[in-house]
Design a protein around this motif. Structure first.
Motif, PDB file in Angstrom:
ATOM      1  N   PHE A 135      33.883   9.548  14.918  1.00 46.01           N
ATOM      2  CA  PHE A 135      35.183   8.957  14.253  1.00 46.01           C
ATOM      3  C   PHE A 135      34.695   8.558  12.729  1.00 46.01           C
ATOM      4  CE2 PHE A 135      37.093   4.877  13.068  1.00 46.01           C
ATOM      5  CZ  PHE A 135      38.535   5.023  13.212  1.00 46.01           C
ATOM      6  N   ASP A 136      33.374   8.494  12.552  1.00 40.94           N
ATOM      7  CA  ASP A 136      33.295   7.766  11.225  1.00 40.94           C
ATOM      8  C   ASP A 136      33.314   9.120  10.342  1.00 40.94           C
ATOM      9  OD1 ASP A 136      33.114   5.163  11.804  1.00 40.94           O
ATOM     10  OD2 ASP A 136      31.022   5.285  12.043  1.00 40.94           O
ATOM     11  N   LEU A 137      32.797  10.173  10.986  1.00 41.09           N
ATOM     12  CA  LEU A 137      32.664  11.407  10.036  1.00 41.09           C
ATOM     13  C   LEU A 137      33.884  12.095   9.526  1.00 41.09           C
ATOM     14  CD1 LEU A 137      29.235  12.846  11.601  1.00 41.09           C
ATOM     15  CD2 LEU A 137      29.610  11.753   9.187  1.00 41.09           C
ATOM     16  N   ASN A 138      34.759  12.106  10.737  1.00 44.38           N
ATOM     17  CA  ASN A 138      35.992  12.677  10.454  1.00 44.38           C
ATOM     18  C   ASN A 138      37.145  11.855   9.548  1.00 44.38           C
ATOM     19  OD1 ASN A 138      35.504  14.791  11.983  1.00 44.38           O
ATOM     20  ND2 ASN A 138      36.733  14.446  13.728  1.00 44.38           N
ATOM     21  N   VAL A 139      36.495  11.785   8.305  1.00 47.11           N
ATOM     22  CA  VAL A 139      37.473  11.122   7.380  1.00 47.11           C
ATOM     23  C   VAL A 139      38.315  12.195   6.695  1.00 47.11           C
ATOM     24  CG1 VAL A 139      35.819   9.453   6.685  1.00 47.11           C
ATOM     25  CG2 VAL A 139      35.894  11.760   5.669  1.00 47.11           C
ATOM     26  N   GLN A 140      39.483  11.548   6.264  1.00 44.82           N
ATOM     27  CA  GLN A 140      40.457  12.311   5.710  1.00 44.82           C
ATOM     28  C   GLN A 140      40.019  13.725   4.947  1.00 44.82           C
ATOM     29  OE1 GLN A 140      43.606  10.402   3.546  1.00 44.82           O
ATOM     30  NE2 GLN A 140      45.138  12.218   3.536  1.00 44.82           N
ATOM     31  N   ASN A 141      40.678  15.001   5.364  1.00 43.44           N
ATOM     32  CA  ASN A 141      40.491  16.350   5.027  1.00 43.44           C
ATOM     33  C   ASN A 141      38.827  16.542   5.108  1.00 43.44           C
ATOM     34  OD1 ASN A 141      43.007  16.424   3.845  1.00 43.44           O
ATOM     35  ND2 ASN A 141      42.634  15.044   2.217  1.00 43.44           N
ATOM     36  N   GLN A 142      37.956  15.844   6.015  1.00 42.07           N
ATOM     37  CA  GLN A 142      36.749  16.462   6.010  1.00 42.07           C
ATOM     38  C   GLN A 142      36.197  16.409   7.459  1.00 42.07           C
ATOM     39  OE1 GLN A 142      33.965  14.575   3.327  1.00 42.07           O
ATOM     40  NE2 GLN A 142      35.403  13.716   2.111  1.00 42.07           N
ATOM     41  N   GLN A 143      37.233  16.796   8.109  1.00 39.82           N
ATOM     42  CA  GLN A 143      37.021  16.954   9.769  1.00 39.82           C
ATOM     43  C   GLN A 143      36.300  18.417   9.951  1.00 39.82           C
ATOM     44  OE1 GLN A 143      40.576  16.314  12.207  1.00 39.82           O
ATOM     45  NE2 GLN A 143      40.880  14.491  10.988  1.00 39.82           N
ATOM     46  N   ASN A 144      35.428  17.982  11.054  1.00 39.53           N
ATOM     47  CA  ASN A 144      34.587  19.100  11.570  1.00 39.53           C
ATOM     48  C   ASN A 144      34.546  19.182  13.273  1.00 39.53           C
ATOM     49  OD1 ASN A 144      32.493  20.869  12.282  1.00 39.53           O
ATOM     50  ND2 ASN A 144      31.201  20.696  10.702  1.00 39.53           N
ATOM     51  N   PHE A 145      35.009  20.205  13.708  1.00 42.36           N
ATOM     52  CA  PHE A 145      34.885  20.229  15.358  1.00 42.36           C
ATOM     53  C   PHE A 145      33.641  19.759  15.966  1.00 42.36           C
ATOM     54  CE2 PHE A 145      34.247  22.326  19.201  1.00 42.36           C
ATOM     55  CZ  PHE A 145      35.204  21.968  20.192  1.00 42.36           C
ATOM     56  N   LEU A 146      32.482  20.202  14.928  1.00 44.84           N
ATOM     57  CA  LEU A 146      31.209  19.633  15.835  1.00 44.84           C
ATOM     58  C   LEU A 146      30.714  18.362  15.475  1.00 44.84           C
ATOM     59  CD1 LEU A 146      29.394  23.103  15.168  1.00 44.84           C
ATOM     60  CD2 LEU A 146      30.371  22.219  17.051  1.00 44.84           C
ATOM     61  N   ASN A 147      31.545  17.540  14.725  1.00 45.44           N
ATOM     62  CA  ASN A 147      31.072  16.146  14.380  1.00 45.44           C
ATOM     63  C   ASN A 147      30.833  15.365  15.869  1.00 45.44           C
ATOM     64  OD1 ASN A 147      30.957  16.478  11.698  1.00 45.44           O
ATOM     65  ND2 ASN A 147      33.024  15.590  11.047  1.00 45.44           N
ATOM     66  N   GLY A 148      29.751  14.739  15.800  1.00 44.14           N
ATOM     67  CA  GLY A 148      29.629  13.699  17.057  1.00 44.14           C
ATOM     68  C   GLY A 148      28.798  14.513  18.293  1.00 44.14           C
ATOM     69  N   PHE A 149      28.695  15.964  17.896  1.00 45.71           N
ATOM     70  CA  PHE A 149      27.873  16.490  19.109  1.00 45.71           C
ATOM     71  C   PHE A 149      26.547  16.657  18.599  1.00 45.71           C
ATOM     72  CE2 PHE A 149      32.124  18.349  19.902  1.00 45.71           C
ATOM     73  CZ  PHE A 149      32.278  18.270  21.193  1.00 45.71           C
ATOM     74  N   SER A 150      25.582  16.858  19.520  1.00 48.77           N
ATOM     75  CA  SER A 150      24.307  17.093  19.455  1.00 48.77           C
ATOM     76  C   SER A 150      23.744  18.078  20.707  1.00 48.77           C
ATOM     77  CB  SER A 150      23.548  15.763  19.395  1.00 48.77           C
ATOM     78  OG  SER A 150      23.651  14.979  20.499  1.00 48.77           O
ATOM     79  N   THR A 151      22.891  18.960  20.314  1.00 43.69           N
ATOM     80  CA  THR A 151      21.946  19.267  21.484  1.00 43.69           C
ATOM     81  C   THR A 151      20.499  19.529  21.337  1.00 43.69           C
ATOM     82  OG1 THR A 151      22.409  21.680  20.229  1.00 43.69           O
ATOM     83  CG2 THR A 151      24.201  21.220  21.622  1.00 43.69           C
ATOM     84  N   GLY A 152      19.895  20.139  22.401  1.00 42.97           N
ATOM     85  CA  GLY A 152      18.396  20.395  21.973  1.00 42.97           C
ATOM     86  C   GLY A 152      18.057  20.741  23.553  1.00 42.97           C
ATOM     87  N   PHE A 153      16.486  21.110  23.462  1.00 42.36           N
ATOM     88  CA  PHE A 153      15.884  21.404  24.666  1.00 42.36           C
ATOM     89  C   PHE A 153      14.505  21.071  24.646  1.00 42.36           C
ATOM     90  CE2 PHE A 153      15.044  24.567  21.428  1.00 42.36           C
ATOM     91  CZ  PHE A 153      13.763  25.026  21.343  1.00 42.36           C
ATOM     92  N   ASN A 154      14.029  20.902  25.743  1.00 41.43           N
ATOM     93  CA  ASN A 154      12.508  20.617  25.446  1.00 41.43           C
ATOM     94  C   ASN A 154      11.772  21.274  26.782  1.00 41.43           C
ATOM     95  OD1 ASN A 154      13.687  18.052  27.222  1.00 41.43           O
ATOM     96  ND2 ASN A 154      11.956  18.569  28.371  1.00 41.43           N
ATOM     97  N   PHE A 155      10.299  21.728  26.568  1.00 44.39           N
ATOM     98  CA  PHE A 155       9.765  22.634  27.598  1.00 44.39           C
ATOM     99  C   PHE A 155       8.328  22.080  27.759  1.00 44.39           C
ATOM    100  CE2 PHE A 155       9.001  25.025  23.773  1.00 44.39           C
ATOM    101  CZ  PHE A 155       7.699  25.247  23.882  1.00 44.39           C
ATOM    102  N   THR A 156       7.687  22.231  28.896  1.00 46.63           N
ATOM    103  CA  THR A 156       6.476  21.727  29.271  1.00 46.63           C
ATOM    104  C   THR A 156       5.364  22.722  29.200  1.00 46.63           C
ATOM    105  OG1 THR A 156       7.067  19.777  30.150  1.00 46.63           O
ATOM    106  CG2 THR A 156       4.919  20.258  30.533  1.00 46.63           C
TER     107      THR A 156
END
Length: 337
Positions: free
Chosen positions: A286-307
């Motif tokens: 919500f904070d990043l999707n200001v007028q004319n600056q929207q991005n579909f990936l805003n708000g998403f995060s991904t990652g992985f971990n291995f041992t």
């Protein structure tokens, strides 16, 4: 241990009234202490206080997640930003067998590179190296059956050239895990604190009440989490009146306000050594999707971990407009067993 907890409660009630002041939407001091401490936290949406497992990075944010299995583990995280801004986290945990208490300790450090120092006319007078850091000590113990209580005390220091400030904050967490270890609920009262030395005028510490629930499926390799933050306020969005008027920006509607408190996360387990983490942070989008600056990936995060043997490697990226910020974590067990 009872004396320790009594001391914590005395500290809460003896702090000035500003301890419990509400500060939202960026209107608080020491906001760097809200940055995720580990790559897994970043991948799970930035805040997760209930994930099932023994992750020391998550426990540095919610002390109720400290467990006996974290004994003699250490954690190092690096998160590079742009313009030479760097975040570092180093922490560890030890189980005191005779007291049945898990002790956690760590430092949360952010440096902002080298910035020119100028006078009012713009003449350069050298440079300075601004930084923030918090040194913390945590303690956790089992309370009755299936419950764990934990607390963290943080000393906070900010250095911005001639402007310096310090203060203290206290976190109190409670965790419940089901007998089959497939469900876990946590509540965290975060950053009850006060400035000892303000920059110029007294400001509020970013107080937060957080509730989290995680569910691990018994017959499938999935874990899901939902986290609700800023539960003491309704509208937790950033409010810049001048910007709103200039851009025709409106305050969030009722349903948007509701979802802006939520963070969704999931984990996919691929064998015993590898898992994929994903998160979605509504208020960040919500904070990043200001007028004319929207991005579909805003708000998403991904990652992985291995041992691998006694080491665990974690990686995460979070999307901010057209940029993806990376987070790297290494955990190491000093115990050979």
């Amino acid at each position: 241990m009872r004396r320790i907890w009594l001391g914590f409660f005395v500290l809460i009630f003896c702090l000035p009234n500003s301890t419990m002041a509400q500060a939202v939407g960026g209107n608080a001091v020491y906001n760097f202490i809200n940055l995720p401490y580990s790559a897994k936290t970043s991948a799970l949406g930035g805040i997760n206080i209930s994930a099932i497992g023994n992750d020391l990075g998550l426990a540095m944010y919610n002390p109720a997640l400290l467990s006996e299995e974290m004994d003699a583990k250490i954690h190092l995280s690096v998160k590079p930003f742009y313009a030479d801004i760097q975040q570092y986290d180093f922490s560890g945990a030890n189980f005191l067998t005779s007291k049945k208490i898990v002790i956690g300790w760590g430092i949360h450090y952010v440096e902002y590179g080298t910035i020119p120092m100028t006078d009012m006319a713009g003449n350069e007078m050298g440079s300075f190296h601004p930084n923030d850091y918090a040194v913390q000590i945590s303690a956790a113990m089992n309370y009755k059956q299936n419950f764990t209580i934990g607390s963290t005390l943080k000393f906070i220091q900010s250095n911005y050239g001639m402007y310096k400030s310090n203060g203290m904050a206290l976190d109190m967490g409670l965790k419940y895990h089901s007998s089959n270890n497939l469900s876990q609920v946590s509540v965290l009262v975060n950053n009850m604190g006060v400035q000892f030395k303000p920059y110029q005028t007294q400001e509020s510490v970013p107080f937060n009440i957080i509730l989290g629930w995680s569910k691990k499926l018994e017959n499938a390799p999935f874990q899901f989490s939902i986290t609700a933050q800023k539960l003491s306020v309704w509208d937790n969005s950033y409010n810049d009146i001048a910007f709103n008027n200039a851009e025709g920006y409106k305050s969030p509607a009722t349903m948007q306000n509701l979802f802006n408190h939520l963070i969704l996360a999931s984990e996919i387990f691929i064998g015993d050594k590898f898992n994929i983490n994903m998160g979605y942070n509504f208020i960040r989008r919500f904070d990043l999707n200001v007028q004319n600056q929207q991005n579909f990936l805003n708000g998403f995060s991904t990652g992985f971990n291995f041992t691998y043997n006694r080491m665990q490697f974690q990686y995460a990226n979070s999307f901010f407009q057209s940029n993806a910020y990376h987070h790297f974590t290494v955990m190491y067990s000093l115990n050979r067993n």
